[in-house]
Design a protein around this motif. Sequence first.
Motif, PDB file in Angstrom:
ATOM      1  N   SER A  38      -1.817  91.340 -61.782  1.00 13.88           N
ATOM      2  CA  SER A  38      -2.268  92.516 -62.521  1.00 13.88           C
ATOM      3  C   SER A  38      -3.639  92.256 -63.134  1.00 13.88           C
ATOM      4  O   SER A  38      -4.537  93.085 -63.062  1.00 13.88           O
ATOM      5  CB  SER A  38      -1.270  92.853 -63.641  1.00 13.88           C
ATOM      6  OG  SER A  38      -1.854  93.770 -64.530  1.00 13.88           O
ATOM      7  N   ALA A  39      -3.786  91.073 -63.736  1.00 15.20           N
ATOM      8  CA  ALA A  39      -5.027  90.786 -64.459  1.00 15.20           C
ATOM      9  C   ALA A  39      -6.211  90.599 -63.513  1.00 15.20           C
ATOM     10  O   ALA A  39      -7.302  91.112 -63.760  1.00 15.20           O
ATOM     11  CB  ALA A  39      -4.833  89.540 -65.328  1.00 15.20           C
ATOM     12  N   GLY A  79      -8.510  91.232 -60.532  1.00 15.61           N
ATOM     13  CA  GLY A  79      -8.787  92.362 -59.642  1.00 15.61           C
ATOM     14  C   GLY A  79     -10.255  92.704 -59.719  1.00 15.61           C
ATOM     15  O   GLY A  79     -11.110  91.839 -59.949  1.00 15.61           O
ATOM     16  N   LEU A  80     -10.543  93.983 -59.575  1.00 15.98           N
ATOM     17  CA  LEU A  80     -11.936  94.418 -59.610  1.00 15.98           C
ATOM     18  C   LEU A  80     -12.576  94.135 -60.962  1.00 15.98           C
ATOM     19  O   LEU A  80     -13.788  94.003 -61.065  1.00 15.98           O
ATOM     20  CB  LEU A  80     -12.004  95.910 -59.294  1.00 15.98           C
ATOM     21  CG  LEU A  80     -11.520  96.266 -57.888  1.00 15.98           C
ATOM     22  CD1 LEU A  80     -11.460  97.775 -57.706  1.00 15.98           C
ATOM     23  CD2 LEU A  80     -12.440  95.638 -56.857  1.00 15.98           C
ATOM     24  N   GLY A  81     -11.746  94.045 -61.989  1.00 17.01           N
ATOM     25  CA  GLY A  81     -12.258  93.734 -63.325  1.00 17.01           C
ATOM     26  C   GLY A  81     -13.020  92.422 -63.323  1.00 17.01           C
ATOM     27  O   GLY A  81     -14.058  92.297 -63.971  1.00 17.01           O
ATOM     28  N   ASN A  82     -12.507  91.439 -62.599  1.00 17.79           N
ATOM     29  CA  ASN A  82     -13.156  90.126 -62.576  1.00 17.79           C
ATOM     30  C   ASN A  82     -14.336  90.105 -61.617  1.00 17.79           C
ATOM     31  O   ASN A  82     -15.360  89.502 -61.891  1.00 17.79           O
ATOM     32  CB  ASN A  82     -12.172  89.050 -62.103  1.00 17.79           C
ATOM     33  CG  ASN A  82     -10.869  89.108 -62.843  1.00 17.79           C
ATOM     34  OD1 ASN A  82     -10.164  90.117 -62.771  1.00 17.79           O
ATOM     35  ND2 ASN A  82     -10.550  88.079 -63.567  1.00 17.79           N
ATOM     36  N   TYR A  93     -10.789 103.349 -60.981  1.00 13.95           N
ATOM     37  CA  TYR A  93     -10.572 102.077 -60.281  1.00 13.95           C
ATOM     38  C   TYR A  93     -10.389 102.328 -58.784  1.00 13.95           C
ATOM     39  O   TYR A  93     -10.865 101.574 -57.943  1.00 13.95           O
ATOM     40  CB  TYR A  93      -9.307 101.450 -60.859  1.00 13.95           C
ATOM     41  CG  TYR A  93      -9.142  99.957 -60.678  1.00 13.95           C
ATOM     42  CD1 TYR A  93      -9.598  99.074 -61.656  1.00 13.95           C
ATOM     43  CD2 TYR A  93      -8.495  99.430 -59.576  1.00 13.95           C
ATOM     44  CE1 TYR A  93      -9.410  97.714 -61.525  1.00 13.95           C
ATOM     45  CE2 TYR A  93      -8.305  98.065 -59.438  1.00 13.95           C
ATOM     46  CZ  TYR A  93      -8.766  97.215 -60.425  1.00 13.95           C
ATOM     47  OH  TYR A  93      -8.574  95.864 -60.299  1.00 13.95           O
ATOM     48  N   PHE A 136      -9.937  94.905 -70.598  1.00 15.18           N
ATOM     49  CA  PHE A 136      -9.788  95.449 -69.244  1.00 15.18           C
ATOM     50  C   PHE A 136      -9.324  94.359 -68.287  1.00 15.18           C
ATOM     51  O   PHE A 136      -8.391  94.536 -67.503  1.00 15.18           O
ATOM     52  CB  PHE A 136     -11.134  96.024 -68.770  1.00 15.18           C
ATOM     53  CG  PHE A 136     -11.050  96.726 -67.447  1.00 15.18           C
ATOM     54  CD1 PHE A 136     -10.708  98.066 -67.384  1.00 15.18           C
ATOM     55  CD2 PHE A 136     -11.296  96.048 -66.261  1.00 15.18           C
ATOM     56  CE1 PHE A 136     -10.619  98.731 -66.158  1.00 15.18           C
ATOM     57  CE2 PHE A 136     -11.210  96.702 -65.027  1.00 15.18           C
ATOM     58  CZ  PHE A 136     -10.867  98.043 -64.986  1.00 15.18           C
ATOM     59  N   SER A 137      -9.979  93.208 -68.378  1.00 18.57           N
ATOM     60  CA  SER A 137      -9.694  92.149 -67.417  1.00 18.57           C
ATOM     61  C   SER A 137      -8.281  91.591 -67.592  1.00 18.57           C
ATOM     62  O   SER A 137      -7.649  91.193 -66.623  1.00 18.57           O
ATOM     63  CB  SER A 137     -10.726  91.040 -67.571  1.00 18.57           C
ATOM     64  OG  SER A 137     -10.686  90.215 -66.444  1.00 18.57           O
ATOM     65  N   SER A 148      -5.756  93.325 -68.492  1.00 22.40           N
ATOM     66  CA  SER A 148      -4.828  94.480 -68.385  1.00 22.40           C
ATOM     67  C   SER A 148      -4.129  94.715 -69.724  1.00 22.40           C
ATOM     68  O   SER A 148      -2.917  94.907 -69.785  1.00 22.40           O
ATOM     69  CB  SER A 148      -3.745  94.221 -67.328  1.00 22.40           C
ATOM     70  OG  SER A 148      -4.270  93.784 -66.134  1.00 22.40           O
ATOM     71  N   MET A 161      -0.870  99.156 -63.178  1.00 20.64           N
ATOM     72  CA  MET A 161      -1.224 100.258 -64.101  1.00 20.64           C
ATOM     73  C   MET A 161      -0.412 101.503 -63.789  1.00 20.64           C
ATOM     74  O   MET A 161      -0.095 102.286 -64.690  1.00 20.64           O
ATOM     75  CB  MET A 161      -2.728 100.516 -64.168  1.00 20.64           C
ATOM     76  CG  MET A 161      -3.393 100.868 -62.888  1.00 20.64           C
ATOM     77  SD  MET A 161      -5.202 100.952 -63.041  1.00 20.64           S
ATOM     78  CE  MET A 161      -5.759  99.354 -62.545  1.00 20.64           C
TER      79      MET A 161
HETATM   80  N1  PHE Z   1      -7.059  93.785 -65.177  1.00 19.80           N
HETATM   81  C1  PHE Z   1      -7.316  94.518 -63.991  1.00 19.80           C
HETATM   82  C2  PHE Z   1      -8.553  93.967 -63.321  1.00 19.80           C
HETATM   83  O1  PHE Z   1      -9.194  93.112 -63.863  1.00 19.80           O
HETATM   84  C3  PHE Z   1      -7.464  95.995 -64.266  1.00 19.80           C
HETATM   85  C4  PHE Z   1      -6.344  96.592 -65.042  1.00 19.80           C
HETATM   86  C5  PHE Z   1      -6.610  97.208 -66.248  1.00 19.80           C
HETATM   87  C6  PHE Z   1      -5.041  96.527 -64.561  1.00 19.80           C
HETATM   88  C7  PHE Z   1      -5.576  97.757 -66.990  1.00 19.80           C
HETATM   89  C8  PHE Z   1      -3.999  97.096 -65.300  1.00 19.80           C
HETATM   90  C9  PHE Z   1      -4.274  97.702 -66.490  1.00 19.80           C
HETATM   91  O2  PHE Z   1      -8.918  94.383 -62.278  1.00 19.80           O
END
Ligand code: PHE
Length: 453
Positions: free
Chosen positions: A26-27, A29-32, A109, A230-231, A233, A328
């Motif tokens: 979950s953590a 993903g595109l956030g990183n 996203y 965000f990163s 989650s 999410m």
């Molecule tokens: N943490 C995820 C990412 O870094 C994005 C995310 C945000 C997922 C909130 C779930 C809830 O890509």
Amino acid sequence: MGNKKTVGQRALFATKIGVIATTVGSAVGLGNIWRFPYEAGSNGGGAFMACYFMFIFIIGVPVICAEFIMGRGTRSNIFGAYRKLSPKGKWYVAGFMGILASVLILSFYSVVAGWILEYLIQSLTGSIKLADASANHVAFDEFSTSSFRPVIWTLSFLALNFLILINGVAKGIERMSNILMPMLFVLLVIFCINSLTLDKASEGLTFLFHPDFSKISPQVLLSAMGQAFFSLSLGLGCMTTYASYFGEGTKLGRTAMTTAILDTLVAILAGIIIFPAVFSFGFSPQAGPTLVFEVLPAVFNNLPGGVVWSSLFFLLLTLASLTSTISMSEISIAFMVEEWKLSRKVATIVNTLVAMFFGTLCALSFGVLSDVKIFGLTIFNLFDYASSNVLLPIGGMIASIFVGWVVDKRFVKSQMTGNGAYKSVLLPFVVFCLRYTAPAGIALVFLNSIGLI
Ligand code: PHE
């Protein structure tokens, strides 16, 4: 998944590695890989990085624990967790905020995940242009501002997300994350090594790791805090919902720490891939949300067999995005199933249709809708800013005050120590941060950013 365990009607994650893989899934993903580099690039590099680290460990880790405690302790979605722990209070309003944030995030996203799909197909068909800075810029600009393809990809991605979701929790998510995350990690390490051999690598590293503290402004602080939430989650009940599927034996403190460390590591790797390339190939670090899509093709161009690498990378990134969007989506699906008594299938359809509607608007906001501005921001940027920099930190602040001050201390302790079965070295730190540093820190950053202090 032969050994699927259940508590009441709820499926539990079957294995220990399943717990880590799904929370990290979950953590990470595109956030990183997409958001972190562009936020760091736009906010002064090292200064942003220093603030980001600080927020991850003094606010992020304690708030993950708070969400875990609420989720595993009540075996509920975010809204239900607040209600069960404080039946008479109005805390559950924070649950609605989390659900709203999850829908906003899923919408924008999916647009970025759609761009990834486009690049994946282009890589697989060999039509991707791996070229220099200006050509990449033009190619991406042409694609992202058009009306048709970005929308189709956004909708396709959401359809994929839908298909995985209707297969249920343990089956769909666990199986995928177990193999996927380690593979992505290995690929990132290979790309890092490649970037470190570029001629201006040291300039990139200095930009990222050498903080110029005079660059720390209220806006840098707010962006770094938003990125940390965000990163991880965090702040919208995602970790609460996932923890509601944890087994009784899962160690919450350790899981929180592992998630934070691995998530941060992936962001650092992404930074080491991107910034040496930014400086070596003459990009601007401040390009914003399109940064990674311009720089990465140049990185692949520099590797022997570039198209093979880019295909593999965009494939894994698609899967990493899916493990995040699944999590999410799970927030509002668990809510609709448990509170509105909808079937899982109907709830998943509702979630997908809403995201498809808003996702389309976000996708078009780079092209035909680029003049539609709310508070001076395009729809895409508004969704991103409102969720990451406002809703998530507020959600995190409420969760920390709630678990730090309102919830019974014995409940918190028993969740963190497996009912006294083991010691939690993190417990005193977590309780202290939840009571003082996290709420005060978040409030200060907010007040600072709106100019009140
Ligand atoms: N943490 C995820 C990412 O870094 C994005 C995310 C945000 C997922 C909130 C779930 C809830 O890509």
